[in-house]
Design an enzyme around this catalytic site. Structure first.
Site, short mmCIF file in Angstrom:
data_model
loop_
_atom_site.label_atom_id
_atom_site.label_comp_id
_atom_site.label_asym_id
_atom_site.label_seq_id
_atom_site.Cartn_x
_atom_site.Cartn_y
_atom_site.Cartn_z
CG ASN A 39 -0.43 -0.25 2.52
OD1 ASN A 39 0.60 -0.89 2.67
ND2 ASN A 39 -1.11 0.25 3.54
CD GLU A 41 -1.71 4.56 4.58
OE1 GLU A 41 -1.24 5.40 5.37
OE2 GLU A 41 -2.38 3.58 4.94
CB CYS A 50 -5.10 -1.49 -2.00
SG CYS A 50 -6.46 -0.85 -1.01
CD GLU A 52 -5.13 -6.10 -1.63
OE1 GLU A 52 -4.70 -4.95 -1.50
OE2 GLU A 52 -5.77 -6.70 -0.74
CB CYS A 83 -10.62 -2.94 0.22
SG CYS A 83 -10.11 -2.26 -1.37
CB CYS A 86 -8.44 -4.78 -3.85
SG CYS A 86 -7.39 -3.30 -3.81
N1 THU Z 1 -5.17 -1.86 2.45
C1 THU Z 1 -4.56 -2.59 1.48
O1 THU Z 1 -3.51 -2.20 0.95
N2 THU Z 1 -5.13 -3.76 1.10
C2 THU Z 1 -6.20 -4.33 1.70
O2 THU Z 1 -6.58 -5.43 1.32
C3 THU Z 1 -6.89 -3.63 2.78
C4 THU Z 1 -6.43 -2.24 3.06
C5 THU Z 1 -4.53 -0.63 2.91
C6 THU Z 1 -5.17 0.65 2.47
C7 THU Z 1 -4.66 1.61 3.53
O3 THU Z 1 -3.37 2.09 3.13
C8 THU Z 1 -4.49 0.76 4.77
O4 THU Z 1 -4.51 -0.59 4.32
C9 THU Z 1 -5.58 0.96 5.80
O5 THU Z 1 -6.83 0.83 5.25
#
Ligand code: THU
Length: 130
Positions: A39, A41, A50, A52, A83, A86
């Protein structure tokens, strides 16, 4: 390459200063290659991506489009699942039978299929593309 090792290594590089929640993802393609993502941010929160999505982008950039297996790893009290967005992104390149392995830092913590995670997926058939 091992899917767990690839996802774990990518997770180490996650840029998650806002949530503090580092995620790694790895995809094995039908040809046997492994692509990983983490991920990423952003201070403008909705612009974050994310793990994925990163792994999918790496796969497509390498010229591959057929997912055989997915693994997601995070340090979470319950196994982290992709999520909703994804799940749809994975569904573009993976059939409902594709295994999605859920891992925490101690290893595999669960296993589902993409069809379990996204029943009734909106797909090409709805667009009359197939
Ligand atoms: N996140 C992912 O990268 N993948 C997931 O399957 C669930 C959530 C990340 C997004 C964000 O940067 C952090 O987790 C908190 O939501």
């Amino acid at each position: 390459m091992d899917l767990m090792d690839a996802a774990r290594a990518a997770r180490e590089n996650a840029h998650a200063p806002y949530s503090g929640f580092k995620v790694g993802a790895a995809i094995r393609t039908r040809r046997g290659m492994v692509y990983a993502g983490c991920n990423v941010e952003n201070v403008s929160y909705p612009e974050g991506t994310c793990a994925e999505a990163g792994a999918i982008a790496a796969m497509v950039a390498a010229g591959e489009t057929e997912i055989a297996e997915v693994l997601v790893i995070a340090d979470s009290p319950v196994p982290v699942t992709p999520c909703g967005g994804c799940r749809q992104r994975l569904s573009e390149f993976a059939s409902p039978e594709v295994p999605v392995i859920l891992a925490d830092l101690s290893g595999e913590a669960g296993r589902m299929t993409l069809g379990d995670l996204l029943p009734g997926a909106f797909d090409r058939a709805h667009m009359a593309l197939d």
